[in-house]
Write a protein that holds these residues in place. Structure first.
Motif, PDB file in Angstrom:
ATOM      1  N   GLN A 123      -6.232  -6.179  -3.464  1.00 21.80           N
ATOM      2  CA  GLN A 123      -7.045  -4.867  -3.250  1.00 21.80           C
ATOM      3  C   GLN A 123      -6.233  -3.515  -3.169  1.00 21.80           C
ATOM      4  O   GLN A 123      -6.664  -2.389  -2.931  1.00 21.80           O
ATOM      5  CB  GLN A 123      -7.905  -5.054  -2.010  1.00 21.80           C
ATOM      6  CG  GLN A 123      -8.739  -6.201  -1.795  1.00 21.80           C
ATOM      7  CD  GLN A 123      -9.845  -6.026  -3.193  1.00 21.80           C
ATOM      8  OE1 GLN A 123     -10.757  -5.071  -3.415  1.00 21.80           O
ATOM      9  NE2 GLN A 123     -10.145  -7.238  -3.788  1.00 21.80           N
ATOM     10  N   VAL A 124      -4.966  -3.807  -3.331  1.00 20.03           N
ATOM     11  CA  VAL A 124      -3.914  -2.555  -3.250  1.00 20.03           C
ATOM     12  C   VAL A 124      -4.406  -1.640  -4.811  1.00 20.03           C
ATOM     13  O   VAL A 124      -4.216  -2.267  -5.770  1.00 20.03           O
ATOM     14  CB  VAL A 124      -2.698  -2.839  -3.213  1.00 20.03           C
ATOM     15  CG1 VAL A 124      -1.495  -1.749  -3.279  1.00 20.03           C
ATOM     16  CG2 VAL A 124      -2.447  -3.686  -1.859  1.00 20.03           C
ATOM     17  N   LEU A 168       2.716   8.452   2.381  1.00 14.76           N
ATOM     18  CA  LEU A 168       2.389   7.054   3.196  1.00 14.76           C
ATOM     19  C   LEU A 168       1.180   6.947   3.767  1.00 14.76           C
ATOM     20  O   LEU A 168       1.004   7.679   4.904  1.00 14.76           O
ATOM     21  CB  LEU A 168       3.645   6.542   4.306  1.00 14.76           C
ATOM     22  CG  LEU A 168       5.178   6.591   3.623  1.00 14.76           C
ATOM     23  CD1 LEU A 168       5.719   6.132   4.616  1.00 14.76           C
ATOM     24  CD2 LEU A 168       5.296   5.691   2.286  1.00 14.76           C
ATOM     25  N   PRO A 169       0.386   5.899   3.451  1.00 12.24           N
ATOM     26  CA  PRO A 169      -0.851   5.790   4.300  1.00 12.24           C
ATOM     27  C   PRO A 169      -0.806   5.075   5.509  1.00 12.24           C
ATOM     28  O   PRO A 169      -1.617   5.352   6.359  1.00 12.24           O
ATOM     29  CB  PRO A 169      -1.518   4.782   3.112  1.00 12.24           C
ATOM     30  CG  PRO A 169      -0.853   4.356   2.241  1.00 12.24           C
ATOM     31  CD  PRO A 169       0.436   5.163   2.082  1.00 12.24           C
ATOM     32  N   ILE A 170       0.355   4.219   5.740  1.00 11.87           N
ATOM     33  CA  ILE A 170       0.823   3.567   6.990  1.00 11.87           C
ATOM     34  C   ILE A 170       2.231   3.741   7.092  1.00 11.87           C
ATOM     35  O   ILE A 170       2.870   3.295   6.436  1.00 11.87           O
ATOM     36  CB  ILE A 170       0.395   1.978   6.983  1.00 11.87           C
ATOM     37  CG1 ILE A 170      -1.252   1.894   6.393  1.00 11.87           C
ATOM     38  CG2 ILE A 170       0.680   1.371   8.139  1.00 11.87           C
ATOM     39  CD1 ILE A 170      -1.293   1.237   5.120  1.00 11.87           C
ATOM     40  N   VAL A 171       2.531   4.482   7.928  1.00 15.18           N
ATOM     41  CA  VAL A 171       3.761   4.592   8.544  1.00 15.18           C
ATOM     42  C   VAL A 171       4.332   3.336   9.400  1.00 15.18           C
ATOM     43  O   VAL A 171       3.773   3.238  10.429  1.00 15.18           O
ATOM     44  CB  VAL A 171       4.150   5.970   9.565  1.00 15.18           C
ATOM     45  CG1 VAL A 171       5.649   6.092   9.447  1.00 15.18           C
ATOM     46  CG2 VAL A 171       3.656   7.299   8.433  1.00 15.18           C
ATOM     47  N   PRO A 172       5.479   2.619   8.881  1.00 17.74           N
ATOM     48  CA  PRO A 172       5.714   1.337   9.599  1.00 17.74           C
ATOM     49  C   PRO A 172       6.306   1.561  10.911  1.00 17.74           C
ATOM     50  O   PRO A 172       6.994   2.500  11.217  1.00 17.74           O
ATOM     51  CB  PRO A 172       6.668   0.796   8.489  1.00 17.74           C
ATOM     52  CG  PRO A 172       7.246   1.635   7.986  1.00 17.74           C
ATOM     53  CD  PRO A 172       6.077   2.756   7.785  1.00 17.74           C
ATOM     54  N   CYS A 173       5.972   0.682  11.797  1.00 21.32           N
ATOM     55  CA  CYS A 173       6.601   0.601  13.202  1.00 21.32           C
ATOM     56  C   CYS A 173       7.530  -0.073  13.280  1.00 21.32           C
ATOM     57  O   CYS A 173       7.466  -1.376  12.989  1.00 21.32           O
ATOM     58  CB  CYS A 173       5.355   0.415  14.293  1.00 21.32           C
ATOM     59  SG  CYS A 173       6.043  -0.170  15.802  1.00 21.32           S
ATOM     60  N   GLN A 206       0.852  -1.036   0.042  1.00 21.99           N
ATOM     61  CA  GLN A 206       0.066  -0.134   0.155  1.00 21.99           C
ATOM     62  C   GLN A 206       0.832   1.223  -0.067  1.00 21.99           C
ATOM     63  O   GLN A 206       0.465   2.168  -0.589  1.00 21.99           O
ATOM     64  CB  GLN A 206      -0.919   0.006   1.167  1.00 21.99           C
ATOM     65  CG  GLN A 206      -2.069  -1.031   1.178  1.00 21.99           C
ATOM     66  CD  GLN A 206      -2.842  -1.102   2.505  1.00 21.99           C
ATOM     67  OE1 GLN A 206      -2.725  -0.858   3.681  1.00 21.99           O
ATOM     68  NE2 GLN A 206      -4.275  -1.469   2.077  1.00 21.99           N
ATOM     69  N   ASN A 207       1.962   1.358   0.763  1.00 21.51           N
ATOM     70  CA  ASN A 207       3.021   2.520   0.609  1.00 21.51           C
ATOM     71  C   ASN A 207       3.590   2.409  -0.528  1.00 21.51           C
ATOM     72  O   ASN A 207       3.767   3.655  -0.911  1.00 21.51           O
ATOM     73  CB  ASN A 207       4.070   2.166   1.757  1.00 21.51           C
ATOM     74  CG  ASN A 207       3.265   2.580   3.366  1.00 21.51           C
ATOM     75  OD1 ASN A 207       2.255   3.249   3.418  1.00 21.51           O
ATOM     76  ND2 ASN A 207       3.928   1.799   4.295  1.00 21.51           N
ATOM     77  N   LEU A 208       3.967   1.417  -1.157  1.00 25.16           N
ATOM     78  CA  LEU A 208       4.604   1.465  -2.409  1.00 25.16           C
ATOM     79  C   LEU A 208       3.687   1.986  -3.502  1.00 25.16           C
ATOM     80  O   LEU A 208       4.068   2.971  -4.341  1.00 25.16           O
ATOM     81  CB  LEU A 208       4.962   0.118  -2.894  1.00 25.16           C
ATOM     82  CG  LEU A 208       5.564  -0.194  -4.344  1.00 25.16           C
ATOM     83  CD1 LEU A 208       7.034   0.553  -4.514  1.00 25.16           C
ATOM     84  CD2 LEU A 208       5.903  -1.689  -4.478  1.00 25.16           C
TER      85      LEU A 208
END
Length: 423
Positions: free
Chosen positions: A364-365, A159-164, A148-150
């Motif tokens: 779904q991406v 970025l929709p989701i910043v990785p932890c 999704q980030n790519l």
């Protein structure tokens, strides 16, 4: 970078293929350039991705050396159209060509990359993205977030989701406290990272060279509804959660256990069978892990019964057992399993593993050029792993069950599958 005890036993590569239909506004040449630029940007939040696995000689553990050695990006072309590949759902050995698994050292690779991307253009203008990543750094959920980030970066979006990246959140307790028996884990006293290269440990991930048949058993939305209704109508102790995964797992477990030909037929029903399956522990810990946790946050749950019970019990009772395996995985049980890994390494241990790609949502991406036509793992035929993966239609309501077994066992499995499905 620290790797948790869950990460430690997953030091192997996972490959997926993502197929895309032609889009006149995005010919492959433009797509490939956009993806290459997006991958370069992606290496900032995923700063460990261009690193390499190494063994810490002091602790005997593997860790990531974040030395920026780079990831692989390969461009290829194919003389076929996407349609000429045939049924994308059917595992095709030719799909191996859509992935690069090794990079030649002369290309500047310093050790084995944690990630290799191969883009393959088809004659029709469609293309495939082959993705190989080391399982020690991602589970299925974190791979979905990476995709999704790519896709967002390829569309010049944030970025929709910043990785932890705080993998210490899954570190073992000090001292380790194993508070449950863990029949789903194999006790090995070999220090982590110090196994001999030629050594063969009897784990669920071992490959055994066998002559296996393989078949895909397709379950439609109607079939799954029927199984759910059957489980709901049967006697139950009230613990069973009647989900698509649980009813399919119960059906497959019954067929797999009863088709096992390694035991004498007379003793078959006395044999105990253990099915393993992955449970995401992000929401099960206290406090919960961040949803965006980028490491492996899955542990192996188990369901266990003797074959006599598997043959005779109603489907609802088997669904109860599968549900019990998932609900067992609370905060204390998960922490106990992680601590077990600190002491004994903790490879999964069971008759077979149900590996579900069904609801991961890779297809779904939304990329700038559209969603994938289909996404699938590159399939290895293993009798100890049964794969669930989605159908190719948009709804994903159906599921495909990929089974690989010796010829005699496959004939028995197939007979039992349709018998139990229709009865």
């Amino acid at each position: 970078m620290f790797l948790s005890n869950i990460d430690q036993v997953l030091n192997f590569d996972v490959q997926t293929i993502h197929f895309f239909n032609p889009n006149p506004e995005f010919p492959p040449k433009i797509v490939f350039e956009k993806l290459k630029n997006a991958l370069q940007k992606l290496l900032v939040p995923y700063y460990f991705l261009p690193g390499r696995v190494k063994v810490n000689t002091e602790t005997g553990r593997i860790e990531i050396d974040c030395k920026n050695a780079g990831i692989g990006f390969v461009v290829a072309s194919c003389e076929y159209t996407l349609d000429e590949l045939g049924d994308l759902v059917y595992p095709n050995p030719a799909f191996e060509e859509l992935l690069t698994k090794e990079l030649d050292a002369t290309l500047g690779a310093d050790g084995h990359p944690l990630c290799i991307v191969q883009m393959t253009a088809f004659k029709c203008g469609g293309f495939a993205m082959g993705l190989q990543t080391n399982h020690a750094i991602f589970d299925g959920t974190s791979i979905k977030y990476l995709l999704q980030n790519l896709a967002a970066l390829a569309d010049d979006k944030p970025l929709p989701i910043v990785p932890c990246n705080e993998r210490e959140l899954l570190a073992a307790r000090d001292p380790p406290r194993v508070t449950f028996p863990h029949p789903e884990l194999l006790k090995l006293k070999i220090p982590i990272g110090q196994e001999g290269e030629g050594e063969q440990n009897p784990t669920i991930f071992d490959t055994t060279p066998q002559d296996l048949d393989f078949k895909i058993f397709s379950l439609s939305e109607k079939d799954i509804f029927y199984l759910k209704a059957k489980a709901k109508a049967g006697p139950t102790n009230g613990k069973g959660k009647i989900t698509g995964f649980n009813v399919i797992s119960a059906l497959v477990w019954r067929c797999k256990a009863l088709s096992n030909s390694e035991n004498d037929e007379n003793n078959l029903l006395e044999r105990s069978s253990t099915m393993l399956f992955a449970v995401d522990i992000r929401a099960k810990l206290n406090p919960p892990l961040p949803t965006s946790f980028a490491g492996n946050a899955v542990l192996t749950a188990y369901a266990m019964a003797d074959c006599k019970r598997l043959e005779e019990a109603p489907l609802s009772e088997l669904v109860d057992l599968v549900t019990e395996g998932a609900t067992r995985m609370n905060d204390e049980y998960a922490r106990s399993a992680i601590d077990w890994g600190e002491l004994y390494k903790g490879f999964p241990n069971g008759e077979f593993l149900m590996s579900s790609w069904w609801r991961l949502g890779f297809n779904q991406v939304e990329y700038p050029w559209g969603k994938p036509k289909y996404c699938c793992p590159l399939v290895y035929h293993r009798k100890d792993i049964i794969l669930l993966f989605p159908d190719i239609n948009e709804s994903n309501a159906g599921v495909n069950v990929l089974v690989a077994l010796p010829h005699k066992e496959m004939a028995k499995f197939e007979s039992l599958f349709y018998k139990f499905l229709s009865s």
